[in-house]
Design a protein around this motif. Structure first.
Motif, mmCIF file in Angstrom:
data_model
loop_
_atom_site.group_PDB
_atom_site.id
_atom_site.type_symbol
_atom_site.label_atom_id
_atom_site.label_comp_id
_atom_site.label_asym_id
_atom_site.label_seq_id
_atom_site.Cartn_x
_atom_site.Cartn_y
_atom_site.Cartn_z
ATOM 1 N N MET A 28 61.452 29.213 38.162
ATOM 2 C CA MET A 28 62.671 28.851 38.889
ATOM 3 C C MET A 28 62.490 27.585 39.719
ATOM 4 O O MET A 28 63.432 26.825 39.932
ATOM 5 C CB MET A 28 63.113 30.013 39.776
ATOM 6 C CG MET A 28 63.603 31.225 38.992
ATOM 7 S SD MET A 28 64.966 30.819 37.863
ATOM 8 C CE MET A 28 66.270 30.442 39.036
ATOM 9 N N THR B 268 68.080 36.602 30.894
ATOM 10 C CA THR B 268 67.307 35.568 31.593
ATOM 11 C C THR B 268 66.331 34.848 30.663
ATOM 12 O O THR B 268 65.787 33.807 31.040
ATOM 13 C CB THR B 268 66.514 36.179 32.763
ATOM 14 O OG1 THR B 268 65.606 37.168 32.247
ATOM 15 C CG2 THR B 268 67.448 36.827 33.777
ATOM 16 N N THR C 239 68.890 32.730 41.578
ATOM 17 C CA THR C 239 67.939 33.570 40.847
ATOM 18 C C THR C 239 68.238 33.477 39.359
ATOM 19 O O THR C 239 69.357 33.128 38.953
ATOM 20 C CB THR C 239 68.047 35.048 41.280
ATOM 21 O OG1 THR C 239 69.338 35.554 40.896
ATOM 22 C CG2 THR C 239 67.859 35.200 42.787
#
Length: 203
Positions: free
Chosen positions: A61, A51, A39
């Motif tokens: 992703m 992130t 993740t």
């Protein structure tokens, strides 16, 4: 003013968190914990950042995962082709693959088991190496290249999986004997499928 500050922060992140660093962190995550932990948050934690740098470099992703597998496949090819000058590169190719599975339990599962598309990329990389070695060897194989590769890959993958899962464990010389015997059977014109699950002939 807020827009300028935001852009400055983004530029700073681009300079401090590179694409290669993100890929390295992603590799560490799947090596240690597998794809269940793949993740953005976990990868960011690995780099001790937010992130945001990940999404500045990658669309999503899936984009990151695809590039990670491409990088790993290229690395696989580079590493395994180093065996091309050895006396029996096919035996050594199999040995390196099995030892990789044995020594890198989670990474092997991440690359070859947990993600179907990724596993297909890694198998394609293995196939490319195999055919390159076959072409360099210039030897006559009494089966088509495709069937020879399939039998070889199933045989080597079976041994690798057993070592990875600790179902069975073999001494290095026994593994080398199994691979050498299997390849000898193919070279002598015997059917590779018939010898596929014999685990070698020690007689």
């Amino acid at each position: 003013l807020k827009i300028i500050r935001r852009r400055m922060r983004e530029m700073a992140r681009r300079k401090t968190i590179t694409r290669d660093q993100i890929l390295t962190a992603a590799h560490q995550v799947i090596s240690e914990k597998g794809f269940s932990h793949f993740t953005a948050r976990n990868i960011a934690t690995q780099m001790n950042c937010s992130t945001q740098p990940i999404y500045l470099e990658f669309k999503n992703m899936n984009d990151l995962k695809e590039e990670l597998f491409n990088v790993m496949a290229d690395q696989f090819s580079d590493d395994f082709l180093k065996e091309s000058e050895m006396k029996d590169p096919f035996t050594e190719l199999g040995m390196r693959f099995i030892l990789f599975a044995k020594k890198n339990q989670q990474l092997y599962q991440s690359l070859y088991i947990e993600d179907v598309e990724g596993a297909q990329k890694m198998q394609a990389a293995f196939k490319k190496v195999f055919f390159t070695l076959l072409e360099k060897a210039g030897e006559a194989i009494n089966e088509t290249k495709e069937s020879f590769f399939l039998a070889y890959f199933i045989y080597v993958s079976g041994l690798a999986a057993m070592e990875n899962e600790k179902i069975l464990s073999f001494e290095m010389e026994d593994l080398r004997t199994m691979l050498t015997t299997f390849l000898q059977s193919v070279r002598e014109g015997k059917n590779a499928g018939a010898t596929l699950f014999t685990l070698g002939n020690f007689a």
